[in-house]
Design a protein around this motif. Structure first.
Motif, PDB file in Angstrom:
ATOM      1  N   ASP A 285       0.820  -1.216   0.000  1.00 46.36           N
ATOM      2  CA  ASP A 285       0.000   0.000   0.000  1.00 46.36           C
ATOM      3  C   ASP A 285       0.850   1.260   0.000  1.00 46.36           C
ATOM      4  OD1 ASP A 285      -2.281  -1.467  -0.061  1.00 46.36           O
ATOM      5  OD2 ASP A 285      -2.675  -1.338   2.099  1.00 46.36           O
ATOM      6  N   ASP A 286       2.001   1.210   0.658  1.00 44.42           N
ATOM      7  CA  ASP A 286       2.854   2.401   0.701  1.00 44.42           C
ATOM      8  C   ASP A 286       3.798   2.494  -0.502  1.00 44.42           C
ATOM      9  OD1 ASP A 286       4.733   0.462   1.234  1.00 44.42           O
ATOM     10  OD2 ASP A 286       5.221   1.166   3.249  1.00 44.42           O
ATOM     11  N   GLY A 287       3.682   1.573  -1.447  1.00 46.49           N
ATOM     12  CA  GLY A 287       4.449   1.675  -2.692  1.00 46.49           C
ATOM     13  C   GLY A 287       5.673   0.785  -2.757  1.00 46.49           C
ATOM     14  N   LEU A 288       6.105   0.207  -1.631  1.00 48.85           N
ATOM     15  CA  LEU A 288       7.278  -0.688  -1.678  1.00 48.85           C
ATOM     16  C   LEU A 288       6.997  -1.852  -2.623  1.00 48.85           C
ATOM     17  CD1 LEU A 288      10.099  -1.569  -0.542  1.00 48.85           C
ATOM     18  CD2 LEU A 288       8.818  -2.910   1.148  1.00 48.85           C
ATOM     19  N   ALA A 289       7.901  -2.095  -3.571  1.00 51.09           N
ATOM     20  CA  ALA A 289       7.735  -3.227  -4.481  1.00 51.09           C
ATOM     21  C   ALA A 289       7.767  -4.527  -3.674  1.00 51.09           C
ATOM     22  CB  ALA A 289       8.845  -3.217  -5.519  1.00 51.09           C
ATOM     23  N   LEU A 290       6.791  -5.393  -3.896  1.00 53.63           N
ATOM     24  CA  LEU A 290       6.792  -6.671  -3.182  1.00 53.63           C
ATOM     25  C   LEU A 290       7.994  -7.489  -3.627  1.00 53.63           C
ATOM     26  CD1 LEU A 290       2.995  -7.630  -3.347  1.00 53.63           C
ATOM     27  CD2 LEU A 290       4.229  -6.404  -1.545  1.00 53.63           C
ATOM     28  N   SER A 291       8.631  -8.159  -2.667  1.00 54.97           N
ATOM     29  CA  SER A 291       9.807  -8.977  -2.957  1.00 54.97           C
ATOM     30  C   SER A 291       9.934 -10.031  -1.877  1.00 54.97           C
ATOM     31  CB  SER A 291      11.064  -8.103  -2.962  1.00 54.97           C
ATOM     32  OG  SER A 291      12.228  -8.916  -2.888  1.00 54.97           O
ATOM     33  N   SER A 292      10.366 -11.229  -2.272  1.00 56.97           N
ATOM     34  CA  SER A 292      10.589 -12.280  -1.274  1.00 56.97           C
ATOM     35  C   SER A 292      11.623 -11.813  -0.256  1.00 56.97           C
ATOM     36  CB  SER A 292      11.073 -13.559  -1.958  1.00 56.97           C
ATOM     37  OG  SER A 292      10.189 -13.913  -3.003  1.00 56.97           O
ATOM     38  N   ARG A 293      12.545 -10.960  -0.685  1.00 57.30           N
ATOM     39  CA  ARG A 293      13.613 -10.497   0.217  1.00 57.30           C
ATOM     40  C   ARG A 293      13.118  -9.462   1.217  1.00 57.30           C
ATOM     41  NH1 ARG A 293      17.079 -11.455  -4.598  1.00 57.30           N
ATOM     42  NH2 ARG A 293      18.595 -13.055  -3.985  1.00 57.30           N
ATOM     43  N   ASN A 294      11.898  -8.912   1.038  1.00 57.35           N
ATOM     44  CA  ASN A 294      11.378  -7.980   2.045  1.00 57.35           C
ATOM     45  C   ASN A 294      11.237  -8.677   3.394  1.00 57.35           C
ATOM     46  OD1 ASN A 294      11.251  -6.148  -0.005  1.00 57.35           O
ATOM     47  ND2 ASN A 294       9.004  -6.087  -0.150  1.00 57.35           N
ATOM     48  N   ALA A 295      11.125 -10.019   3.370  1.00 60.17           N
ATOM     49  CA  ALA A 295      11.008 -10.783   4.623  1.00 60.17           C
ATOM     50  C   ALA A 295      12.246 -10.610   5.498  1.00 60.17           C
ATOM     51  CB  ALA A 295      10.803 -12.264   4.305  1.00 60.17           C
ATOM     52  N   TYR A 296      13.365 -10.220   4.916  1.00 59.01           N
ATOM     53  CA  TYR A 296      14.587 -10.028   5.712  1.00 59.01           C
ATOM     54  C   TYR A 296      14.554  -8.728   6.523  1.00 59.01           C
ATOM     55  CZ  TYR A 296      16.800 -13.314   2.329  1.00 59.01           C
ATOM     56  OH  TYR A 296      17.135 -14.374   1.532  1.00 59.01           O
ATOM     57  N   LEU A 297      13.648  -7.801   6.167  1.00 60.30           N
ATOM     58  CA  LEU A 297      13.713  -6.450   6.738  1.00 60.30           C
ATOM     59  C   LEU A 297      13.155  -6.411   8.160  1.00 60.30           C
ATOM     60  CD1 LEU A 297      12.357  -4.487   3.615  1.00 60.30           C
ATOM     61  CD2 LEU A 297      14.741  -4.584   4.389  1.00 60.30           C
ATOM     62  N   SER A 298      13.867  -5.753   9.078  1.00 57.74           N
ATOM     63  CA  SER A 298      13.323  -5.477  10.406  1.00 57.74           C
ATOM     64  C   SER A 298      12.281  -4.362  10.263  1.00 57.74           C
ATOM     65  CB  SER A 298      14.435  -5.016  11.348  1.00 57.74           C
ATOM     66  OG  SER A 298      14.887  -3.737  10.935  1.00 57.74           O
ATOM     67  N   ALA A 299      11.525  -4.102  11.345  1.00 59.93           N
ATOM     68  CA  ALA A 299      10.505  -3.048  11.277  1.00 59.93           C
ATOM     69  C   ALA A 299      11.147  -1.698  10.929  1.00 59.93           C
ATOM     70  CB  ALA A 299       9.746  -2.973  12.603  1.00 59.93           C
ATOM     71  N   ASP A 300      12.297  -1.418  11.516  1.00 53.90           N
ATOM     72  CA  ASP A 300      12.963  -0.135  11.228  1.00 53.90           C
ATOM     73  C   ASP A 300      13.458  -0.093   9.783  1.00 53.90           C
ATOM     74  OD1 ASP A 300      12.481   0.893  13.685  1.00 53.90           O
ATOM     75  OD2 ASP A 300      14.462   0.394  14.522  1.00 53.90           O
ATOM     76  N   GLU A 301      14.024  -1.212   9.311  1.00 55.00           N
ATOM     77  CA  GLU A 301      14.518  -1.258   7.924  1.00 55.00           C
ATOM     78  C   GLU A 301      13.364  -1.120   6.925  1.00 55.00           C
ATOM     79  OE1 GLU A 301      18.499  -4.067   8.527  1.00 55.00           O
ATOM     80  OE2 GLU A 301      16.571  -5.006   8.085  1.00 55.00           O
ATOM     81  N   ARG A 302      12.215  -1.675   7.282  1.00 51.96           N
ATOM     82  CA  ARG A 302      11.037  -1.583   6.405  1.00 51.96           C
ATOM     83  C   ARG A 302      10.648  -0.123   6.181  1.00 51.96           C
ATOM     84  NH1 ARG A 302       7.507  -0.661   3.775  1.00 51.96           N
ATOM     85  NH2 ARG A 302       5.682  -1.840   3.081  1.00 51.96           N
ATOM     86  N   LYS A 303      10.835   0.707   7.226  1.00 53.32           N
ATOM     87  CA  LYS A 303      10.511   2.142   7.097  1.00 53.32           C
ATOM     88  C   LYS A 303      11.491   2.837   6.157  1.00 53.32           C
ATOM     89  CE  LYS A 303       8.531   2.457  11.702  1.00 53.32           C
ATOM     90  NZ  LYS A 303       9.052   2.480  13.069  1.00 53.32           N
TER      91      LYS A 303
END
Ligand code: AMP
Length: 284
Positions: free
Chosen positions: A183-201
């Motif tokens: 919803d916020d525009g981040l391209a979906l990626s299997s590697r997004n699973a690696y991101l911490s909450a802070d990194e996701r921001k």
């Protein structure tokens, strides 16, 4: 309840199933993936469904497209979850081969695409595109689909695949699917699973910075200054390393700029947050 998804694990069984569909007059769509599926992959399956009577998806985490220091071992794997999602998206068959099935002892052939692999991800990941080109050539030969769908999310990869299909006379139509985003525009990626909450921001800034860069180039601002600005914005946002932000022609991926440009373009970027490397691209 959706019916369980049939799975084949050998090339022979894949070919037998595709042959029987062909004998029944059905055409075949194909969606190759590395699994850990998300809505982006499923959008490819649904697009393939609109173009073919039967849809095959593959899940194969291809070792030859990972460098030794990259995340091959850690790459997320969830075949049961993937199969449920594929079935609900309208997939008819999963091809999920082992590494030995794909690369039997003695395998000695590599497909390399020159030119468009010499920049961007081809520099940041020097062995990557030969691994991709080889496995995609094999998968297309094994499945022999009428149509194969790939995501624009991996834009350079999509153009590499279009080129190898043309150069090697592989009889398949390659379709590029739009990038599915959160919803916020981040391209979906299997590697997004690696991101911490802070990194996701931090990650969300990649698509925002690209959107801004596309607006600037469209407004006639110089390409090189726009790229420099975008790199600085990503660094300021908290990306630990920016591999590239480059403005290219959409098909040949030829460099554009340094000044203002008219006509179609694509801006491609890759940047790291900690141990996670993200890519994205936007344009006309
Ligand atoms: P992967 O499993 O990452 O190798 O991706 C398999 C296919 O899904 C490739 O054609 C990708 O370009 C495509 N894909 C990955 N992420 C997305 C996305 N967010 N939107 C659309 N396609 C995607």
């Amino acid at each position: 309840m959706t019916t369980p998804l049939p799975v084949v694990r050998t090339v022979a069984n894949l070919r037998a199933q595709v042959r029987s569909w062909r004998q029944a007059g059905l055409n075949v769509g194909f969606v190759p993936t590395m699994g850990a599926l998300h809505e982006g992959h499923l959008s490819l399956v649904r697009l393939a469904r609109t173009k073919a009577d039967r849809v095959v998806a593959s899940i194969f985490v291809n070792p030859t497209q990972f460098a030794p220091h990259e995340d091959f071992e850690a790459y997320p794997r969830d075949e049961a979850g993937d199969m449920a999602q594929l079935a609900s998206a309208g997939c008819d068959l999963l091809f999920s081969p082992t590494v030995d099935e794909m690369y039997p002892a003695g395998a000695a052939t590599t497909v390399t695409v020159e030119g468009i692999t010499a920049s961007m991800d081809g520099i940041a990941r020097p062995t990557h595109f030969a691994g991709v080109a080889t496995v995609v050539t094999k998968l297309l030969n094994q499945c022999a689909p009428d149509v194969a769908v790939f995501g624009q999310k991996d834009f350079q990869q999509l153009q590499v695949i279009r080129r190898l299909v043309r150069d090697l006379d592989i009889p398949v139509e390659i379709v590029g699917a739009p990038t599915a985003r959160a919803d916020d525009g981040l391209a979906l990626s299997s590697r997004n699973a690696y991101l911490s909450a802070d990194e996701r921001k931090v990650a969300v800034r990649l698509n925002e910075v690209l959107r801004d860069a596309v607006d600037r180039v469209r407004r006639g601002e110089p390409v090189e200054a726009t790229e420099t600005h975008a790199i600085a914005d990503l660094q300021a946002a908290g990306f630990s390393k920016v591999d590239y932000v480059e403005t290219r022609t959409p098909e040949d991926l030829a460099r554009l700029g340094p000044g203002p440009i008219a006509g179609p373009f694509r801006i491609l970027a890759a940047a790291h947050i900690g141990r996670t490397r993200l890519i994205d691209n936007m344009g006309d």
